[in-house]
Structure formats: structure tokens, C-alpha cells
Design an enzyme around this catalytic site. Structure first.
Site, PDB file in Angstrom:
ATOM      1  N   ASP A  25      -8.008  32.213  24.788  1.00  0.00           N
ATOM      2  CA  ASP A  25      -8.575  31.717  23.547  1.00  0.00           C
ATOM      3  C   ASP A  25      -9.531  32.779  22.998  1.00  0.00           C
ATOM      4  OD1 ASP A  25      -9.385  29.783  21.580  1.00  0.00           O
ATOM      5  OD2 ASP A  25     -11.154  29.393  22.805  1.00  0.00           O
ATOM      6  N   ASP A  27     -12.396  32.000  20.237  1.00  0.00           N
ATOM      7  CA  ASP A  27     -13.737  31.473  20.003  1.00  0.00           C
ATOM      8  C   ASP A  27     -14.334  30.875  21.277  1.00  0.00           C
ATOM      9  OD1 ASP A  27     -14.052  31.265  16.734  1.00  0.00           O
ATOM     10  OD2 ASP A  27     -11.983  31.162  17.434  1.00  0.00           O
ATOM     11  N   SER A 113      -5.614  31.617  18.830  1.00  0.00           N
ATOM     12  CA  SER A 113      -6.860  31.124  18.270  1.00  0.00           C
ATOM     13  C   SER A 113      -6.644  30.061  17.223  1.00  0.00           C
ATOM     14  CB  SER A 113      -7.640  32.294  17.639  1.00  0.00           C
ATOM     15  OG  SER A 113      -8.832  31.828  17.038  1.00  0.00           O
ATOM     16  N   LYS A 158      -0.229  27.138  21.095  1.00  0.00           N
ATOM     17  CA  LYS A 158      -0.795  28.044  22.103  1.00  0.00           C
ATOM     18  C   LYS A 158       0.109  28.113  23.332  1.00  0.00           C
ATOM     19  CE  LYS A 158      -5.711  27.885  20.932  1.00  0.00           C
ATOM     20  NZ  LYS A 158      -7.060  27.857  21.507  1.00  0.00           N
ATOM     21  N   ASN A 184      -7.793  22.098  23.263  1.00  0.00           N
ATOM     22  CA  ASN A 184      -6.511  22.607  22.772  1.00  0.00           C
ATOM     23  C   ASN A 184      -5.969  23.755  23.610  1.00  0.00           C
ATOM     24  OD1 ASN A 184      -8.501  24.381  21.872  1.00  0.00           O
ATOM     25  ND2 ASN A 184      -7.506  24.789  19.925  1.00  0.00           N
TER      26      ASN A 184
END
Length: 227
Positions: A25, A27, A113, A158, A184
Site C-alpha cells: 500500500d 498511504d 493505492s 489490489k 482494503n
């Protein structure tokens, strides 16, 4: 993470001795910030957006709808805001060292992301990441419209990115690593050969094979076999 050395969860832990891929990921994982929150600050709605972000990452809200609602609040911002946010974000401790070490062993690195290509692409170029997938914001006459272009990058996206990149690079699943902090990220974390919760929300820590609770991505290297 305890004071004890990190240990691989099982004997089939990915090894640096063979090519592999790590997908993480962006962030709060690759970087210390949430880009959507930084954009919210620029729009004068920082606290409002940050509160929704926290709930979405904890799995309390449906991610796609939560993102659409937050992006609406950004309508009217000039595209120059991406320059401002990019200058403010910082790589997590150990991120560059982790990427460089993986590349030195013939590994690939990808990022997925729920944030935005307008910032992610610059980060990717800075540290020579091999694959990237993020959302893109609509711009008309130099200003954000408050809408996301195309399909939103969600938990399923993702997962599929991890699988597609591994297949494209000829990497078996037991040589895949997924790292993330939000709800997520759970499907890709559970599907990877090694799934790592990084300073993650409680639901993510429960879903992952191993958790790292110190903000230093070099710890990921400690989980990989050398032979």
C-alpha cells in the site's frame, strides 16, 4: 511487534535467493501520510476528511463510497495542489532501503493505492518502483471536479494487481509478499505467500500472518529467508 526478533511464519517463507515480488500500500505504508487527508487540508476540510479516512481504513465504511464522498469535498482545488502535497509527503523509515535491497536480489516491487496517480507516480519515479496502480482525479480547466475517473482501486483491485504482476513477472505465489495497513489491503495480504500488517488497524493485524508495529519497513527484510 514485540522486542523479540521477527520470525518468519512458516517454512515456506519467501526467499531472497530467488526472484520475488513485494506489493505494498502507499498511504501510511510506503509514506507516512494519507494523501486524501493532505488534499483535504488544502481544501479546508482536513478534519472532516481525516475522520472518514480513519473509519474507512478500519473497515467501518465501504471504501469506494467513502472515497467518492471525500473526493467531492475537493471540488474546485487547482491542480497545483498536487505539487504542494507531493512536497509534504515523506517516505516511511526504511522504505528506500527495503526497495533497494529487494531490487539488489532481483525482486520486483509494486504499489497499489486508494490514493491518486497524480502523487503516486512521482513517488514511484523517486524510488524506481516497478509497478503502480492508483486512482485518478478528474480535472477540468485546471481544477478538480470532485470526481474520480474510472473504476476505483478497492480491495479486489489490489488483490488482482498482486496476482497479475506476479504472473507477468513469472513469480510463483510462494514468492509474493503483500504489505499494508488498511482494511482494503486484507485480501492481498491473505493471498500472498507472506502477508504483513504494517502499523495496521486491528482487523488487518488479525488477518495477516505477521504484524510489524514499528514504523520501519526494513523489518520486512527480517521476515525473508536468505536461502
Amino acid at each position: 511487534m514485540t522486542d523479540e526478533p521477527l520470525q518468519a511464519p512458516n517454512e515456506s517463507t519467501p526467499t531472497l535467493a530467488r526472484p520475488g515480488i513485494l506489493v505494498m500500500d502507499v498511504d501510511s505504508t510506503l509514506i507516512n501520510q494519507e494523501v486524501i487527508d493532505e488534499l483535504g487540508v488544502a481544501a479546508g476540510v482536513g478534519e472532516q476528511i481525516a475522520a472518514v479516512t480513519a473509519r474507512a481504513m478500519a473497515g467501518e465504511l465501504e471504501f469506494c463510497e467513502a472515497l467518492r464522498e471525500r473526493v467531492k469535498l475537493l471540488a474546485g482545488l487547482p491542480v497545483s495542489v498536487f505539487d504542494e502535497v507531493y512536497r509534504r509527503v515523506t517516505f516511511t523509515d526504511g522504505a528506500v532501503d527495503l526497495i533497494d535491497a529487494l531490487h539488489a536480489h532481483g525482486w520486483k516491487v509494486g504499489v497499489v493505492s486508494g490514493g491518486f496517480h497524480e502523487v503516486v507516480d512521482r513517488l514511484v519515479a523517486d524510488v524506481h518502483i516497478d509497478h503502480a496502480l492508483a486512482n485518478r482525479l478528474e480535472v477540468v480547466d485546471g481544477r478538480l471536479t470532485g470526481r474520480v475517473l474510472g473504476d476505483i482501486v478497492c480491495k479486489t483491485t489490489k488483490l488482482h494487481a498482486l496476482q497479475a504482476w506476479a504472473k507477468r513477472d513469472g513469480i510463483p505465489n510462494d514468492q509474493t509478499v503483500a504489505v499494508g495497513d488498511g482494511a482494503n489491503d486484507i485480501p492481498m495480504i491473505q493471498a500472498a505467500g507472506l502477508g504483513v500488517a504494517f502499523c495496521a488497524k486491528p482487523k488487518v493485524q488479525l488477518a495477516a500472518q505477521v504484524a510489524i508495529n514499528e514504523r520501519d519497513l526494513r523489518h520486512v527484510l527480517e521476515l525473508l529467508s536468505r536461502d
